[in-house]
Design an enzyme around this catalytic site. Structure first.
Site: not given
Ligand code: IPM
Ligand code: MG
Length: 362
Positions: A141, A192, A224, A248, A252
């Site tokens: 990032y 990884k 993975d 990240d 999710d």
């Molecule tokens: C998160 C989001 C952010 C990230 C974006 C909005 C920049 O997806 O906080 O997980 O990728 O970190």
């Molecule tokens: Mg995110």
């Protein structure tokens, strides 16, 4: 002295959900003695529209001065075609970087009341309680060099760099081990290492740090496989620690195990416990303004704020109990709705939490 909280509603559903969280803060201040002062500022697309920058200096200064920051969400289609340097997401990444918020804690907890809302079988997810510790100010990032360049041939080449120093890996691993000591005493470091040298170093440092925590069981998993294991048998995990990008993605994935991304809070902490708190979901432009967004992830982020930055664990518990009580009442925003419950909107959900808080029961 009052603790200073900076409120950054941001974009999309951000302002709607943050408004409900502020109601909760007001309630704790007015009825439970929480000594806080709130200020509000612009970030993300809203700030870009106002001043041409997603993280105006005035906002950054307020954030640096605050004891804690509450953020809604940033981004939306309106700003997608902007240059990457001024996109709303830069506001968020700028705050993380400038405030040194290297430790991102993303719990994935399944409320028993919501077991039926998960797309996974309830026996796979019931009782789920995972904490993902994501490195937040390094890795791909932030790595240099980065950008899109034009080669001599005229063809363009995109470039990002995955880079971690030993000290960056060391400090995030320590956060994970420290928290694991207070939970299930198990850390899974996700990398990884079979392909990326940078994460080979990650694994080496994780093992070294693990040496200081003999009571914690350390395991390693390629990313993975970790993604697969999260949906196959998520309860095998206690604390997971990983890089910015892997965290990240995996967070999710973990969020969905709990039925809705609308339920999950997060904390991003610096070395001294100062933090920014935000729901892990995004700005959801598709439902912005329709009054159906789930404010509970933001309200639960407040609980994390009270616990980690404001030293007010009792107030945090009040919020968490109130959220659980509201779920017990069968109140559901559409994202967590299942048959037999009552479908309500954003404002009603915020009001329901406040009303439980104010009742003598909490
Ligand atoms: C998160 C989001 C952010 C990230 C974006 C909005 C920049 O997806 O906080 O997980 O990728 O970190
Ligand atoms: Mg995110």
């Amino acid at each position: 002295m009052s603790k200073k909280i900076l409120i950054l509603p941001g974009d999309g559903i951000g302002p709607e959900i943050v408004r409900e969280a502020v109601k909760v803060l007001n309630c704790l201040r007015d009825h439970f003695g929480l000594d806080i002062a709130m200020e509000e500022a612009l970030v993300g697309g809203a700030a870009f529209d106002d001043s041409g920058h997603p993280l105006p200096k005035a906002t950054l200064d307020l954030a640096l001065d605050a004891d804690a920051v509450l953020l809604g969400a940033v981004g939306g289609p309106k700003w997608e075609s902007l240059d990457i340097s001024v996109r709303p997401e830069k506001g968020l990444l700028g705050l993380r970087g400038e405030l040194g918020l290297f430790a991102n804690l993303r719990p994935a907890i399944l409320y028993p009341q919501l077991a039926a809302a998960s797309t996974l079988r309830s026996d796979v997810v019931s009782g789920l309680d995972i904490l993902i510790v994501r490195e937040l100010t390094g890795g791909i990032y932030f790595g240099q060099p980065r950008g899109v360049e034009t080669l001599a041939s005229g063809e363009r080449r995109g470039l990002n760099t995955l880079v971690y120093t030993e000290s960056e890996i060391d400090r995030i691993c320590r956060v994970a081990f420290d928290i694991a000591m207070k939970r299930g005493k198990r850390v899974c470091s996700v990398d990884k290492a079979n392909v990326l040298e940078c994460t080979e170093l990650w694994r080496e440092v994780a093992i070294r740090v693990g040496g200081d925590y003999p009571q914690v069981e350390l395991s390693h998993m390629y990313v993975d496989n970790a993604a697969m294991q999260l949906v196959r048998a998520p309860k095998q995990f206690d604390v997971m620690v990983t890089t910015n990008l892997f965290g990240d993605i995996l967070s999710d994935c973990a969020a969905m195990l709990t039925g809705s991304i609308g339920m999950l809070p997060s904390a991003s902490l610096d070395a001294d416990g100062k933090g920014m708190y935000e729901p892990i979901h995004g700005s959801a432009p598709d439902i912005a303004g329709t009054g159906v967004a789930n404010p509970l992830a933001t309200i639960l982020s407040l609980a994390m704020m009270l616990r980690y930055s404001l030293d007010a664990g009792v107030q945090a518990e009040r919020i968490e109990k109130a959220v659980s009580a509201v779920l017990d009442q069968g109140l559901r925003t559409p994202d967590i709705f299942t048959e037999g419950n009552e479908k309500i909107g954003t404002v009603q959900m915020g009001d329901a939490v406040v009303s439980v808080l104010r009742s003598a029961a909490i």
